[in-house]
Design a protein around this motif. Structure first.
Motif, PDB file in Angstrom:
ATOM      1  N   GLN A  95     -42.298 -55.119  19.946  1.00 43.14           N
ATOM      2  CA  GLN A  95     -42.848 -54.151  19.008  1.00 43.14           C
ATOM      3  C   GLN A  95     -44.369 -54.209  19.047  1.00 43.14           C
ATOM      4  O   GLN A  95     -44.961 -55.108  19.648  1.00 43.14           O
ATOM      5  N   SER A  96     -45.015 -53.257  18.389  1.00 41.93           N
ATOM      6  CA  SER A  96     -46.480 -53.192  18.395  1.00 41.93           C
ATOM      7  C   SER A  96     -47.119 -54.434  17.763  1.00 41.93           C
ATOM      8  O   SER A  96     -48.243 -54.791  18.090  1.00 41.93           O
ATOM      9  N   ASN A  97     -46.388 -55.136  16.880  1.00 38.47           N
ATOM     10  CA  ASN A  97     -46.925 -56.351  16.257  1.00 38.47           C
ATOM     11  C   ASN A  97     -46.673 -57.602  17.106  1.00 38.47           C
ATOM     12  O   ASN A  97     -46.973 -58.710  16.690  1.00 38.47           O
ATOM     13  N   GLY A  98     -46.089 -57.420  18.308  1.00 35.15           N
ATOM     14  CA  GLY A  98     -45.847 -58.538  19.215  1.00 35.15           C
ATOM     15  C   GLY A  98     -44.498 -59.210  19.031  1.00 35.15           C
ATOM     16  O   GLY A  98     -44.136 -60.093  19.799  1.00 35.15           O
ATOM     17  N   GLN A  99     -43.752 -58.815  18.021  1.00 38.17           N
ATOM     18  CA  GLN A  99     -42.448 -59.425  17.753  1.00 38.17           C
ATOM     19  C   GLN A  99     -41.396 -58.880  18.720  1.00 38.17           C
ATOM     20  O   GLN A  99     -41.352 -57.678  18.999  1.00 38.17           O
TER      21      GLN A  99
END
Length: 145
Positions: A95-99
């Protein structure tokens, strides 16, 4: 994305549908009928010979060049219905948050492809009466395996 299918179109099976009846990967045939979904609205357009479907057909009738299947009631010899297949698989993505997250993908399509064009891999072991081979130099240099 539009996909063209038509009566009298040459097709090749791309998965083993029923191996004991010789309805296998690379079996070749001709589309002789298409059974539309009951919710499909028939819109007659005299200006066009194409029909854009809203639903996947229930099945496609294919006359196979070779099969061990017995003749089905109401169909010509060697004509069999091919239904769409469903495959489910999972894909890991970020995801965009790195998760990291795992998504489930459900894919539904007919196990066949147009037989007027296929790769050398698909043609192995085939008896094909006429072929046209493009031996031109590729536009870019192919990467070695």
């Amino acid at each position: 994305k539009l996909i063209d299918i038509t009566i009298r179109m040459k097709v090749m099976v791309t998965q083993n549908v029923e191996t004991n009846l010789d309805i296998t990967n690379e079996a070749q045939g001709t589309i002789v009928g298409i059974k539309l979904h009951p919710d499909e609205r028939m819109v007659s357009k005299r200006t066009s010979q194409y029909m854009e479907l809203q639903h996947l057909p229930l099945y496609i009738l294919v006359e196979l060049q070779q099969t061990w299947a017995t003749q089905l009631t109401g169909l010509e010899e060697c004509v069999i219905p091919i239904e769409p297949r469903t495959q489910t698989f999972q894909v890991k993505c970020e995801q965009s948050n790195g998760q990291q997250v795992t998504k489930t993908v459900k894919w539904r399509q007919f196990p066949m492809t147009a037989a007027y064009t296929f790769t050398d891999y698909r043609s192995q072991g085939q008896t094909i009466p006429y072929v046209l081979v493009d031996i031109a130099t590729p536009l870019r240099r192919a990467e070695p395996f």
